[in-house]
Motif scaffolding. Structure first.
Motif, mmCIF file in Angstrom:
data_model
loop_
_atom_site.group_PDB
_atom_site.id
_atom_site.type_symbol
_atom_site.label_atom_id
_atom_site.label_comp_id
_atom_site.label_asym_id
_atom_site.label_seq_id
_atom_site.Cartn_x
_atom_site.Cartn_y
_atom_site.Cartn_z
ATOM 1 N N MET A 125 0.829 -1.206 0.000
ATOM 2 C CA MET A 125 0.000 0.000 0.000
ATOM 3 C C MET A 125 0.863 1.255 0.000
ATOM 4 O O MET A 125 0.545 2.253 -0.660
ATOM 5 N N GLU A 126 1.977 1.220 0.735
ATOM 6 C CA GLU A 126 2.869 2.365 0.783
ATOM 7 C C GLU A 126 3.525 2.600 -0.583
ATOM 8 O O GLU A 126 3.693 3.746 -1.018
ATOM 9 N N LEU A 127 3.878 1.526 -1.275
ATOM 10 C CA LEU A 127 4.436 1.657 -2.619
ATOM 11 C C LEU A 127 3.433 2.316 -3.557
ATOM 12 O O LEU A 127 3.792 3.169 -4.364
ATOM 13 N N ALA A 128 2.168 1.919 -3.429
ATOM 14 C CA ALA A 128 1.123 2.518 -4.264
ATOM 15 C C ALA A 128 0.964 4.000 -3.947
ATOM 16 O O ALA A 128 0.813 4.830 -4.851
ATOM 17 N N ARG A 129 1.002 4.339 -2.648
ATOM 18 C CA ARG A 129 0.898 5.745 -2.245
ATOM 19 C C ARG A 129 2.012 6.581 -2.863
ATOM 20 O O ARG A 129 1.789 7.684 -3.354
ATOM 21 N N ARG A 130 3.247 6.055 -2.794
ATOM 22 C CA ARG A 130 4.393 6.795 -3.315
ATOM 23 C C ARG A 130 4.258 7.061 -4.810
ATOM 24 O O ARG A 130 4.774 8.050 -5.328
ATOM 25 N N GLU A 131 3.577 6.157 -5.498
ATOM 26 C CA GLU A 131 3.376 6.317 -6.941
ATOM 27 C C GLU A 131 2.123 7.120 -7.257
ATOM 28 O O GLU A 131 1.796 7.334 -8.423
ATOM 29 N N GLY A 132 1.405 7.546 -6.216
ATOM 30 C CA GLY A 132 0.196 8.320 -6.427
ATOM 31 C C GLY A 132 -0.981 7.492 -6.890
ATOM 32 O O GLY A 132 -1.942 8.025 -7.451
ATOM 33 N N ALA A 133 -0.927 6.179 -6.661
ATOM 34 C CA ALA A 133 -2.011 5.293 -7.080
ATOM 35 C C ALA A 133 -3.044 5.149 -5.972
ATOM 36 O O ALA A 133 -2.702 5.106 -4.793
ATOM 37 N N SER A 134 -4.302 5.067 -6.342
ATOM 38 C CA SER A 134 -5.375 4.910 -5.361
ATOM 39 C C SER A 134 -5.588 3.440 -5.007
ATOM 40 O O SER A 134 -6.259 3.127 -4.021
#
Length: 267
Positions: free
Chosen positions: A95-104
């Motif tokens: 989830m943190e990786l997705a956040r860093r990429e700006g993904a929902s």
């Protein structure tokens, strides 16, 4: 900030992992997640190898406190599903990786990256598993000194600093997290050998983030440390006090940690 939800492919993998765990009558572990990823369209060979390692470490992982799926995934978590601590940490990392990429939403790519060992840590893994040796000699006390020098060498840095100590603490911790049954160091895992890395991990600091900060020059570091790195390493038997010392002095490691956490009051 909202918790990134799993996308369609990730939902399928989580459901498959939950079915496998239910058949065994236990919580969803990293083995179930990796096996589901391996059987998915990925069919990743490294995922298969990691699944075998996770299977061998399953007993140690199962001894950890389980966490309800809702506490990890929010409303996306199923009520009757729980995760081992290691699996929960992997999902949180995804989830943190997705956040860093700006993904929902987080997908199987994020989950795979969270579960697999950073390729830059493969040399450390191979040394700890007895497949290779440090350039300076075999693994022996003080092991952290050897890994610190190895981190500097791999980065092509001529001078060893506390940033390399930080990388070494995180490297050994992350390898041991994934291979707790194979690491040939004293005592069961986790122990005081990895307490510093565990403390940093709880603050969201990992090997990749430190490496990235150094590679991209996103943080201005002091030209030197207050003391030679050997002074910090000479009596190291517990990495938690070591991390405390690095934070209490105006070290290069401290500047990196503060930059990554945006918290200069980290205890």
């Amino acid at each position: 900030m909202a918790v990134p939800e799993p996308d369609r492919s990730a939902r399928a993998v989580l459901a498959a992992a939950a079915r496998r765990a239910r058949e065994k009558g236990g919580a969803v572990g990293t083995r179930h997640l990796l096996t589901a990823l391996r059987d998915d369209a990925w069919r990743d060979t490294e995922a298969a190898e990691a699944a075998e390692a996770a299977e061998a470490a399953e007993a140690a992982e199962a001894a950890e406190r389980t966490i309800a799926a809702r506490d990890v995934l929010g409303n996306s978590g199923r009520r009757n599903v729980s995760y081992t601590g290691a699996a929960a940490r992997a999902l949180t990392a995804a989830m943190e990786l997705a956040r860093r990429e700006g993904a929902s939403r987080f997908g199987t790519a994020h989950l795979l990256r969270a579960l697999l060992l950073d390729p830059r840590l493969h040399p450390t893994r191979d040394i700890l598993l007895g497949r290779a040796r440090y350039a300076r000699g075999p693994v022996q006390q003080p092991w952290l000194t050897e890994e610190t020098h190895e981190q500097a060498r791999r980065r092509g840095d001529r001078t060893v600093g506390t940033e390399h100590i930080l990388l070494a603490v995180l490297a050994l911790h992350e390898v041991a997290r994934r291979y707790p049954h194979l690491v040939r160091l004293r005592g069961p895992f986790p122990t005081r050998w990895y307490a510093g890395g565990e403390r940093l991990a709880h603050r969201g600091i990992d090997y990749a983030s430190v490496h990235h900060a150094l590679d991209t020059d996103t943080v201005r570091l002091p030209p030197t440390d207050p003391r030679p790195p050997s002074h910090y390493l000479e009596t190291t038997t517990d990495t938690a006090p070591l991390v405390t010392t690095l934070l209490h002095e105006n070290t290069r490691a401290r500047h990196l940690i503060e930059h990554l956490t945006r918290d200069s009051d980290m205890p």
